[in-house]
Design a protein around this motif. Structure first.
Motif: not given
Length: 353
Positions: A176-177, A209-210, A212-213, A216-217
């Motif tokens: 997904r990433l 964006r990916l 940053r996701t 963050d996670r």
């Protein structure tokens, strides 16, 4: 009209090392680099593996602490696989400093390096042209050589840290990433490199964006200290190209596809291919015997990547998080851990020195 024995296009590690070796042999070498500053436009994470550190003299002041610990994570981030080597396996380089050192060495050897000069910016007559101009090589097209067609695209953020923990290379396998590749965090206690890469046709969102996701996670993500820098660009993962030399020139580094198809590591092969390229170029220019160019045959060099090309194909087909989770069930077995350790901690090189 300006003349030179060898025109090198691109002042990355491959281009500068090749230029330095050729100049040391007494050849008239001109290097053209489109960037005005080698500290900008950096695309590599700068991970040097054990074999590179053993075989090449790199400036120690530009190398971070040694990394022995690698942790592999499935998409859920649960039950990761930890591998610890008895050796110093990786060190992350301060690439602006390493490039500056390589530039100084090439210049000291007698090569002329012109920054901010595109190819060709003016009329230059050279007996031989070396393309060290990256994954989307202009030189390859102009010489009628092969071009990279299998690329992944990466993005990375580099920042200082003050974690004081065990230097660790974290790898997250999550389609997904990072479809067809992985997300990573290299934290050596002084600096952190957080990034991801994947097949451009399967990215679920823009790379920034990916990234940053992911940042963050991911639970192990450290807090930044000081300024940060962004990197990114295409990475060839199709193995060494078959046609990388002709009587007018040759390709080195990313331009030649000299990157591991599986790990996407290119620093070790780029340094080794630079030595082979310089040797072949010297022999050819001194003898005018085209048969010596056969020693730089991409088709035979490509055979060293056969197994990793197969694994690249398997990895590239990984589309669903559930499949990745199932694969980690095998990875947690003794044989799975041994296979992973062999890939990550192997001491092979290409081409053999």
């Amino acid at each position: 009209m300006e003349t030179a024995d060898v025109l090198v296009i691109g002042a990355g590690l491959a281009g500068l090392r090749t230029a330095r070796l050729l100049a040391q042999q007494g050849l008239d070498v001109l290097v053209c680099e489109r960037r005005s500053n080698l500290g900008t436009g950096i695309r590599t994470t700068g991970i040097f593996v054990r074999r590179t550190l053993s075989d090449f003299t790199l400036p120690a002041r530009y190398l971070g602490p040694a990394v022995r610990r690698v942790v592999l994570y499935p998409p859920s981030l649960r039950a990761p696989v930890e591998l610890v080597s008895p050796h110093d396996e990786f060190r992350v380089g301060d690439m602006p400093g390493i490039y500056a050192e390589a530039l100084a060495q090439a210049t000291q050897a007698g090569a002329v390096v012109r920054m901010g000069v595109s190819y060709p910016s003016r009329k230059i007559r050279a007996r031989f042209t070396i393309g060290a101009d990256g994954a989307r090589s202009t030189v390859a097209r102009r010489l009628g050589l092969d071009v990279n067609k299998h690329l992944i695209i990466g993005a990375e953020k580099v920042f200082g840290v003050n974690t004081g923990g065990v230097p660790t290379f974290h790898c997250v396998v999550d389609p997904r990433l990072a479809p067809g590749y992985l997300a990573w965090l290299v934290d050596d206690g002084q600096n952190a490199h957080a990034g991801l890469a994947g097949r451009p046709d399967r990215l679920a969102a823009p790379l920034p964006r990916l990234l940053r996701t992911f940042m963050d996670r991911f639970p192990e993500m450290p807090s930044p200290v000081g300024p940060s820098h962004h990197r990114g660009g295409p990475i060839p993962v199709g193995g060494v190209l078959r046609r990388i030399v002709c009587t007018d020139g040759l390709l080195v580094g990313d331009a030649a596809g000299a990157v591991s198809p599986l790990t996407a590591g290119g620093l070790d092969p780029c340094l080794r291919m630079a030595e082979l390229a310089a040797s072949v170029t010297c022999d050819y220019l001194r003898t005018s015997d085209a048969s010596v160019l056969r020693h730089y045959d991409g088709a035979s060099l490509r055979a060293r990547f056969r197994v990793r090309l197969l694994l690249r194909d398997v990895f590239s087909r990984l589309r669903r998080p559930a499949t990745a989770e199932a694969a980690f069930t095998l990875l947690r077995t003794p044989s799975g851990r041994a296979a992973a350790a062999r890939i990550l901690f192997g001491d092979g090189s290409f081409p053999a020195r």
